[in-house]
Scaffold this active site. Structure first.
Site, PDB file in Angstrom:
ATOM      1  N   GLU A  88       0.818  -1.197   0.000  1.00 40.40           N
ATOM      2  CA  GLU A  88       0.000   0.000   0.000  1.00 40.40           C
ATOM      3  C   GLU A  88       0.854   1.250   0.000  1.00 40.40           C
ATOM      4  O   GLU A  88       1.986   1.245   0.472  1.00 40.40           O
ATOM      5  CB  GLU A  88      -0.879   0.017   1.253  1.00 40.40           C
ATOM      6  N   CYS A 101       3.644   8.397   1.067  1.00 35.87           N
ATOM      7  CA  CYS A 101       4.267   7.495   2.021  1.00 35.87           C
ATOM      8  C   CYS A 101       4.355   6.136   1.337  1.00 35.87           C
ATOM      9  O   CYS A 101       3.334   5.512   1.051  1.00 35.87           O
ATOM     10  CB  CYS A 101       3.384   7.445   3.267  1.00 35.87           C
ATOM     11  N   CYS A 108       6.937  -6.859   7.609  1.00 38.34           N
ATOM     12  CA  CYS A 108       8.044  -6.236   8.334  1.00 38.34           C
ATOM     13  C   CYS A 108       8.424  -7.139   9.497  1.00 38.34           C
ATOM     14  O   CYS A 108       7.558  -7.745  10.126  1.00 38.34           O
ATOM     15  CB  CYS A 108       7.600  -4.867   8.876  1.00 38.34           C
ATOM     16  N   CYS A 112       7.330  -4.122  16.205  1.00 38.26           N
ATOM     17  CA  CYS A 112       7.006  -3.080  17.179  1.00 38.26           C
ATOM     18  C   CYS A 112       5.610  -3.363  17.754  1.00 38.26           C
ATOM     19  O   CYS A 112       4.679  -3.687  17.007  1.00 38.26           O
ATOM     20  CB  CYS A 112       7.042  -1.702  16.521  1.00 38.26           C
ATOM     21  N   CYS A 115       2.404  -1.493  16.320  1.00 36.81           N
ATOM     22  CA  CYS A 115       2.238  -1.282  14.881  1.00 36.81           C
ATOM     23  C   CYS A 115       1.427  -2.381  14.223  1.00 36.81           C
ATOM     24  O   CYS A 115       1.757  -3.559  14.308  1.00 36.81           O
ATOM     25  CB  CYS A 115       3.600  -1.178  14.204  1.00 36.81           C
ATOM     26  N   GLY A 155       7.251  -1.749   6.252  1.00 38.43           N
ATOM     27  CA  GLY A 155       8.620  -2.215   6.081  1.00 38.43           C
ATOM     28  C   GLY A 155       9.639  -1.361   6.800  1.00 38.43           C
ATOM     29  O   GLY A 155       9.346  -0.247   7.232  1.00 38.43           O
ATOM     30  N   GLU A 156      10.835  -1.920   6.951  1.00 44.16           N
ATOM     31  CA  GLU A 156      11.941  -1.190   7.567  1.00 44.16           C
ATOM     32  C   GLU A 156      12.968  -0.914   6.457  1.00 44.16           C
ATOM     33  O   GLU A 156      13.650  -1.832   5.991  1.00 44.16           O
ATOM     34  CB  GLU A 156      12.545  -2.032   8.704  1.00 44.16           C
ATOM     35  N   SER A 187      12.656   6.802   7.131  1.00 43.65           N
ATOM     36  CA  SER A 187      12.385   6.600   8.555  1.00 43.65           C
ATOM     37  C   SER A 187      12.829   5.202   8.971  1.00 43.65           C
ATOM     38  O   SER A 187      12.451   4.205   8.368  1.00 43.65           O
ATOM     39  CB  SER A 187      10.883   6.776   8.806  1.00 43.65           C
ATOM     40  N   SER A 210      12.457   6.453  14.506  1.00 48.02           N
ATOM     41  CA  SER A 210      11.306   6.153  15.350  1.00 48.02           C
ATOM     42  C   SER A 210      11.825   5.871  16.754  1.00 48.02           C
ATOM     43  O   SER A 210      12.437   4.834  16.995  1.00 48.02           O
ATOM     44  CB  SER A 210      10.555   4.929  14.801  1.00 48.02           C
ATOM     45  N   CYS A 329      -0.812   5.779   9.864  1.00 49.79           N
ATOM     46  CA  CYS A 329       0.356   4.975  10.217  1.00 49.79           C
ATOM     47  C   CYS A 329      -0.058   3.777  11.045  1.00 49.79           C
ATOM     48  O   CYS A 329      -0.829   3.882  11.982  1.00 49.79           O
ATOM     49  CB  CYS A 329       1.325   5.767  11.072  1.00 49.79           C
TER      50      CYS A 329
HETATM   51  N1  SAH Z   1      10.168   0.919   9.910  1.00 47.10           N
HETATM   52  C1  SAH Z   1      10.264   2.324   9.781  1.00 47.10           C
HETATM   53  C2  SAH Z   1       9.235   2.949   8.858  1.00 47.10           C
HETATM   54  C3  SAH Z   1       7.806   2.478   8.964  1.00 47.10           C
HETATM   55  S1  SAH Z   1       6.870   2.965  10.378  1.00 47.10           S
HETATM   56  C4  SAH Z   1      10.257   2.970  11.143  1.00 47.10           C
HETATM   57  O1  SAH Z   1      10.094   2.275  12.119  1.00 47.10           O
HETATM   58  O2  SAH Z   1      10.454   4.169  11.231  1.00 47.10           O
HETATM   59  C5  SAH Z   1       6.534   4.647  10.168  1.00 47.10           C
HETATM   60  C6  SAH Z   1       6.160   5.333  11.462  1.00 47.10           C
HETATM   61  O3  SAH Z   1       4.805   5.038  11.852  1.00 47.10           O
HETATM   62  C7  SAH Z   1       7.032   4.896  12.621  1.00 47.10           C
HETATM   63  O4  SAH Z   1       7.455   5.990  13.375  1.00 47.10           O
HETATM   64  C8  SAH Z   1       6.070   4.014  13.391  1.00 47.10           C
HETATM   65  O5  SAH Z   1       6.497   3.881  14.694  1.00 47.10           O
HETATM   66  C9  SAH Z   1       4.778   4.762  13.231  1.00 47.10           C
HETATM   67  N2  SAH Z   1       3.579   4.025  13.605  1.00 47.10           N
HETATM   68  C10 SAH Z   1       3.407   2.688  13.610  1.00 47.10           C
HETATM   69  N3  SAH Z   1       2.175   2.372  14.053  1.00 47.10           N
HETATM   70  C11 SAH Z   1       1.554   3.523  14.326  1.00 47.10           C
HETATM   71  C12 SAH Z   1       0.251   3.860  14.790  1.00 47.10           C
HETATM   72  N4  SAH Z   1      -0.674   2.928  15.036  1.00 47.10           N
HETATM   73  N5  SAH Z   1      -0.051   5.157  14.963  1.00 47.10           N
HETATM   74  C13 SAH Z   1       0.854   6.119  14.691  1.00 47.10           C
HETATM   75  N6  SAH Z   1       2.091   5.867  14.231  1.00 47.10           N
HETATM   76  C14 SAH Z   1       2.436   4.588  14.059  1.00 47.10           C
END
Ligand code: SAH
Length: 336
Positions: A88, A101, A108, A112, A115, A155-156, A187, A210, A329
């Site tokens: 997506e 984005c 991934c 976390c 997420c 993804g990371e 990010s 993050s 996100c």
């Molecule tokens: N893997 C990378 C990029 C993808 S996540 C990273 O970790 O930065 C992009 C951002 O969205 C990250 O800061 C992540 O922590 C945040 N994110 C994940 N789940 C979320 C949620 N439910 N609400 C708000 N931000 C979220």
């Protein structure tokens, strides 16, 4: 077979030289693909013979747009890849332009806790062309240019370092899509070897980390990657990055009710970031059905923000997008 949208300009120059052609053919090909947005067959300043050779050597497969959903100030797109996997992308309309984005992996592995996207384990890395085409197809859909790119989708990116950097080179090329490096942000959850490599890259691409917690104990609970790369090491390389590149770094901090949003934690964060050229992006958490965390109340986000500001830490509260189409996100893929 490599995809025609998967090569940097330099790689094409080398390719053309290798097959006994002039290197300027690379610019002609790029112009056709990225400026005129036409297929190989239509790039008529390249001879028919050479076009046939290109079609033999490269695939011109395009990822398939399956679904587009519109929300307030945001479009969400679902694409199908050549092997049937789905990814997506989210497009946001701002007063200063549009930002996309993009996803960098199918699934991934970072796990976390908060997420949604990470609940599907990594299936594979995306190729550069699969990230490039997210941009091409969405520009075609909105009949306009995308001005900003964030690699913050599923993804990371530093777990797919080479393909992501190739993607950046392709979209940044002035002969190609020509998105300025200052308008591109990657990010990461804090993969230290990736950050170290990244600080030696040319260009002015932005880096966001993050963070989400001001100490190891909490961060390890929220983000397993912190067990591999502790905060003190992370802050060490962040400082190195800032002094080496002279660029400001962004920290993302999602606000989770009663988890990381207290006054004490705000002060801890101040202490952690003191003296670093950075700014903190406070992100109201997007709640999802499957995960128990709650979003911090607005007044408390503001209180947290005030503590940072009054201690001279630059901060912003992220504008919200997309929660009405589950494009926010952490919510990508939930329904797919
Ligand atoms: N893997 C990378 C990029 C993808 S996540 C990273 O970790 O930065 C992009 C951002 O969205 C990250 O800061 C992540 O922590 C945040 N994110 C994940 N789940 C979320 C949620 N439910 N609400 C708000 N931000 C979220």
């Amino acid at each position: 077979m490599r995809n025609i949208y998967d090569l940097t300009l330099e790689e094409y120059e080398e390719y053309f030289l290798n097959i006994g052609e002039k290197s300027f053919r690379a610019s002609q090909l790029y112009e056709g693909l990225y400026k005129k947005r036409i297929d190989i067959d239509e790039i008529t300043n390249i001879s028919k013979e050479l076009r046939t050779k290109l079609k033999e050597d490269f695939s011109d497969y395009k990822i398939k747009l399956l679904i587009k959903q519109k929300g307030e100030g945001v479009n969400k797109y679902l694409f199908e890849l050549e092997d049937g996997n789905k990814i997506e992308s989210v497009l946001m309309f701002h007063d200063y332009g549009t930002s996309i984005c993009v996803s960098s992996q199918v699934g991934c592995n970072m796990s976390c806790a908060f997420c949604e996207s990470g609940r599907l384990k990594k299936v594979r890395n995306l190729y550069a062309y699969e990230i490039v085409q997210q941009i091409l197809q969405i520009e075609e859909d909105i009949k306009d240019r995308i001005t900003h790119v964030v690699v913050m989708g599923i993804g990371e990116p530093f777990d797919n370092y080479d393909n992501v950097m190739r993607f950046v080179k392709i979209i940044n090329s002035s002969k190609g899509i020509d998105i300025g490096s200052r308008h591109i942000t990657i990010s990461t959850c804090g993969i230290i070897p990736g950050i170290k490599k990244f600080m030696n890259e040319e260009g002015q691409v932005n880096l966001a980390i993050s963070l989400h917690a001001p100490n190891d104990e909490l961060r390890s609970k929220l983000m397993p990657i912190n067990n591999a790369y502790h905060l003190d090491e992370l802050m060490e390389v962040v400082k190195e990055y800032v002094s080496k590149t002279n660029r400001r770094i962004t920290f993302e901090y999602i606000m989770l009710e009663d988890i990381n949003d207290s006054e004490k934690q705000a002060l801890e964060l101040v202490k952690l970031l003191k003296g670093i050229n950075c700014y903190v992006n406070l992100i109201p958490y997007n709640e999802t059905e499957n995960i128990g965390f709650k979003r911090t109340k607005k007044w408390k986000i503001l209180a947290f923000y005030d503590i940072l500001k009054s201690n001279n830490i630059n901060a912003t509260i992220r504008k919200e997008f997309g929660s009405n189409v589950s494009a926010a996100c952490g919510q990508l893929r939930a329904n797919n």
